[in-house]
Design an enzyme around this catalytic site. Sequence first.
Site, PDB file in Angstrom:
ATOM      1  N   CYS A  12       0.789  -1.256   0.073  1.00  0.00           N
ATOM      2  CA  CYS A  12      -0.076   0.017  -0.014  1.00  0.00           C
ATOM      3  C   CYS A  12       0.991   1.366  -0.068  1.00  0.00           C
ATOM      4  O   CYS A  12       0.360   2.591  -0.201  1.00  0.00           O
ATOM      5  CB  CYS A  12      -0.874   0.056   1.187  1.00  0.00           C
ATOM      6  SG  CYS A  12      -0.153  -0.072   2.845  1.00  0.00           S
ATOM      7  N   CYS A  56      -2.504  -2.748   8.777  1.00  0.00           N
ATOM      8  CA  CYS A  56      -2.350  -1.337   9.194  1.00  0.00           C
ATOM      9  C   CYS A  56      -2.208  -1.313  10.654  1.00  0.00           C
ATOM     10  O   CYS A  56      -1.397  -0.646  11.054  1.00  0.00           O
ATOM     11  CB  CYS A  56      -3.586  -0.414   8.811  1.00  0.00           C
ATOM     12  SG  CYS A  56      -4.334  -0.562   7.204  1.00  0.00           S
ATOM     13  N   CYS A 113      -3.210   5.350   5.344  1.00  0.00           N
ATOM     14  CA  CYS A 113      -4.795   5.269   5.130  1.00  0.00           C
ATOM     15  C   CYS A 113      -5.220   5.534   6.625  1.00  0.00           C
ATOM     16  O   CYS A 113      -4.436   5.737   7.569  1.00  0.00           O
ATOM     17  CB  CYS A 113      -4.935   3.770   5.003  1.00  0.00           C
ATOM     18  SG  CYS A 113      -4.898   2.692   6.141  1.00  0.00           S
TER      19      CYS A 113
HETATM   20 FE1  FES Z   1      -1.770  -0.113   4.235  1.00  0.00          FE
HETATM   21 FE2  FES Z   1      -3.504   0.853   5.824  1.00  0.00          FE
HETATM   22  S1  FES Z   1      -3.758   0.309   3.692  1.00  0.00           S
HETATM   23  S2  FES Z   1      -1.434   0.671   6.096  1.00  0.00           S
END
Ligand code: FES
Length: 174
Positions: free
Chosen positions: A34, A105, A61
């Site tokens: 991400c 996350c 995010c």
């Molecule tokens: Fe990767 Fe939240 S989408 S840390």
Amino acid sequence: MQYSDKVMEHFMNPKNVGEIENASGIGEVGNAKCGDIMRIYLDIDPETQVINDVKFKTFGCGSAIASSSMATEMVKGKTIHEALAVTNKAVAEALDGLPPVKMHCSVLAEQAIKAALIDYSKKHNIHIPELDGVVIDDDHDHHHDHDHGHDHSHEKALPTDKWVPHTHEPGVPH
Ligand code: FES
């Protein structure tokens, strides 16, 4: 995607945002998929080994920001030993849950704390037995470290992982 009120609260008003000058330990981790990055600063009392203060900077995010906020709240005022018991599951539970695709996350938050404690133990030559053998999966730098010498002409330009704040809103998967 459903987010709990707690996640929203910690995303909208995150606690412990910032940096600590001359921090006792700094941990930075990232997720290559991400591209989100989390950095945690710890101020640890050398006598008592208590975490007096903790701050974070997260470019990621909403769940990563909420996880950083909650994790920093959970380790503040704790001893190193107690802080190491704060797992990503504990962070997610304290947030009243995260959607399955957002559990990673909370993993970043656990790893960032561990990375900061590893940094602290190295800088101060302190052995923390719980951290023996702990490997932080810090993979956000890999395309810098390992890509030299390869022919990338066939690849599209990769986004660099500079400290650019993301603008992802909770509820907008990315
Ligand atoms: Fe990767 Fe939240 S989408 S840390």
